[in-house]
Motif scaffolding. Structure first.
Motif, PDB file in Angstrom:
ATOM      1  N   ALA A 238       0.888  -1.091   0.015  1.00 41.88           N
ATOM      2  CA  ALA A 238       0.109   0.008   0.018  1.00 41.88           C
ATOM      3  C   ALA A 238       0.866   1.344  -0.016  1.00 41.88           C
ATOM      4  O   ALA A 238       0.460   2.274  -0.725  1.00 41.88           O
ATOM      5  N   GLY A 242       0.378   4.663  -2.140  1.00 42.99           N
ATOM      6  CA  GLY A 242      -0.320   5.683  -1.357  1.00 42.99           C
ATOM      7  C   GLY A 242       0.308   6.507  -0.237  1.00 42.99           C
ATOM      8  O   GLY A 242      -0.337   7.375   0.219  1.00 42.99           O
ATOM      9  N   ILE A 262      -6.432   4.787  -0.298  1.00 39.99           N
ATOM     10  CA  ILE A 262      -5.982   3.483  -0.308  1.00 39.99           C
ATOM     11  C   ILE A 262      -7.231   2.923   0.648  1.00 39.99           C
ATOM     12  O   ILE A 262      -7.558   3.467   1.659  1.00 39.99           O
TER      13      ILE A 262
END
Length: 563
Positions: A238, A242, A262
């Motif tokens: 992630a 992000g 996200i």
């Protein structure tokens, strides 16, 4: 009764897929990053390219005479060579393998034919984030030839994400990217600002959830609203997409203006909870799903869920066998990568030198493109580590997939109503072709975020540019005889079985393997008296003339490729 049927399906799927679907990578490299740049990381302190100078001649004729001397071999062996030139502007780029820039300038300033001579200065993009590790570790965004993870890269062997920042629009639409993984450390200060709101949300069955999703997603493993990461993988994935850009912390995310939000979806590493997560993402407005996992079992339920998702599902190609060597997905299928779903984009891993990573799986039919996946920086949340800085490097197609997922998110941010085919074409048809990826990904592609974003902004999908390398072989008995091969399998067969007769010189040029508009076929003839002699003809009349009048000497093999 419905609950009973649901449990029956659950256990059936769990039995079939247990120990099959596993997180990628299986061989992650996770060294911690120190709070300051380490000594292995190098930067070019000079503001120009060493050994190169720009020269402006007083007269166009003088430049042309210089070029003619070089082409005829009249110049000294160690003198500077003209790499490129613009005749109308009387400008040339000269390069020397042996002399430094300052010595070249001193020599050329003595030439009365030259008006101006200067170094070939570097230029920087207008935006450079202040994230602590950006310049030193995020080679995938901007490869300057720095050393990361003990490997020195090649300048510009990257995904051109920094170049995309210069055309990214500040008023682009916020886009939700769902990360289906083992959770996300959503409280980390470098990613918390880019987590999906989740104040109001619905479940996988589209029913309102009392209390909403205050922790930015859902945990389908424990069936609660806290998808916190307890093993590290999902957080690393992630953070590539992000992390907050330009916040003086850690690493930058893929959006300059932090337009990618996200959604954290923790699943139980099985198809049942994955399908629930896909439906949750669909019902709550996600435009992109990142799936950095794979397995060998074909599931029609998994495929149907992806087919019904109105967006792009980005899948990792997988990391090969237990020896860390990539496999062909054509031989050993990996799902969801290998499904034929039109909204799946499957990603292999490339390294700092624009080569396929040794651990990465590949396929010329199901793996759509490669993206950087070696020594990729991300937030550290691995329980077996004690990183003082909270950041690590990782290897795996797990980390190349979010490079693509983030780029797809940028495309949707600039055209929220674009169709799946438009997004897919903008991404794939604008990617770069690499020789090392020939036969390894569809059309030998590697991600280029800048070209893809430019395509979607200008609403101009480039024509299909699926090019392949042509390899040149030299006959060992007859040095003036050559063979040109555009087929990867045929090339490999000659290398393996006919090495006593043919020497592989390398790649001669690039061509198109299939007919497209405005392309010309190249015909291959084989000499009947000397089977190792070949003739390549791109003129239809000449080809017909040989067939008609010289058939006793030349056998038409057919079309070799298109140019």
């Amino acid at each position: 009764m419905a609950l009973f049927n649901r449990l029956i399906i659950f256990f059936a799927i769990l039995f079939i897929f247990q120990n099959i679907i596993s997180a990628v990578p299986t061989n992650a490299q996770k060294p911690s990053l120190p709070s300051k740049p380490i000594s292995e990381t190098t930067k070019n302190e000079k503001n120009y390219r060493e050994g190169e100078v720009l020269v402006e001649y007083k007269d166009k004729t003088k430049l042309e005479q210089k070029i003619e001397k070089i082409n005829s071999g009249e110049t000294k062996k160690n003198s500077a060579k003209i790499e490129k030139h613009i005749s109308d502007k009387k400008i040339a780029l000269l390069k020397s393998e042996s002399k430094k820039t300052e010595d070249l300038i001193a020599d050329l300033e003595k030439d009365d034919n030259i008006k101006t001579v200067e170094p070939n200065y570097f230029r920087e993009l207008s935006f450079s984030p202040n994230d602590e590790y950006f310049d030193y570790y995020q080679w995938a965004f901007l490869n300057t030839g720095q050393t990361v993870g003990g490997v020195t890269g090649i300048a510009d062997a990257d995904a051109d994400i920094v170049e995309a920042w210069d055309i990214e629009k500040s008023d682009a639409t916020q886009t939700i990217i769902a990360v289906i993984d083992n959770g996300i450390l959503y409280s980390h200060p470098d990613i918390s600002g880019n987590m999906w709101d989740g104040t109001t949300c619905v479940d996988e069955d589209n029913s309102s959830i009392v209390g909403g999703c205050p922790n930015h997603g859902w945990d389908f493993q424990n069936n609660d609203n806290d998808p916190n990461d307890e093993s590290g993988h999902g957080t690393h994935v992630a953070s590539i997409i992000g992390n907050v850009t330009d916040n003086s912390l850690g690493i930058a995310g893929i959006s300059r203006y932090n337009k990618l939000k996200i959604m954290a979806l923790r699943f139980d590493m099985d198809v049942y909870t994955e399908v629930d997560a896909i439906n949750f993402a669909k019902n709550n407005g996600a435009k992109v799903i990142n799936g950095s996992f794979s397995g060998t079992g074909y599931s029609s339920l998994e495929k149907n869920a992806i087919d019904n998702f109105n967006g792009i599902f980005v899948a990792a190609a997988g990391n090969g066998n237990d020896d860390g060597i990539g496999d062909s997905n054509d031989t050993f299928h990996q799902y969801p990568c290998d499904y034929t779903s039109t909204n799946i984009i499957c990603v292999a891993a490339s390294n700092q030198n624009d080569q396929l990573a040794g651990f990465s799986n590949y396929s010329s039919s199901s793996v759509d493109l490669a993206a950087p996946g070696v020594a990729i920086a991300g937030i550290e949340n691995y329980p077996d580590m004690d990183s003082p800085s909270g950041y690590v490097l990782g290897d795996g197609t797990s980390f190349s997939a979010p490079m693509v997922a983030g780029t797809v998110g940028l495309l949707y941010a600039h055209n929220p109503t674009a169709s799946i085919s438009t997004i897919r074409d903008s991404l794939l048809k604008s990617s770069d072709h690499l020789a090392d990826l020939s036969g390894k990904t569809v059309c030998s592609r590697r991600l280029n975020a800048n070209k893809s974003l430019l395509s979607i902004i200008n609403e101009t999908i480039p024509p299909e540019t699926c090019v392949y390398p042509v390899y040149r072989f030299q006959n060992k008995q007859h040095s003036t005889s050559y063979l040109f091969i555009a087929d990867e399998n045929e090339k490999n067969n000659i290398v393996k079985n006919y090495s006593e007769s043919w020497l592989l010189n390398g790649i001669a040029y690039y061509v198109y393997p299939e007919q497209q508009s405005e392309l010309t076929p190249v015909y291959r003839f084989q000499n009947k008296q000397h089977s190792t002699s070949y003739l390549f003809i791109a003129d239809e009349n000449e080809k017909n003339n040989i067939v008609k009048n010289y058939s006793e000497s030349w056998l038409l093999n057919g079309i070799a490729y298109y140019v």
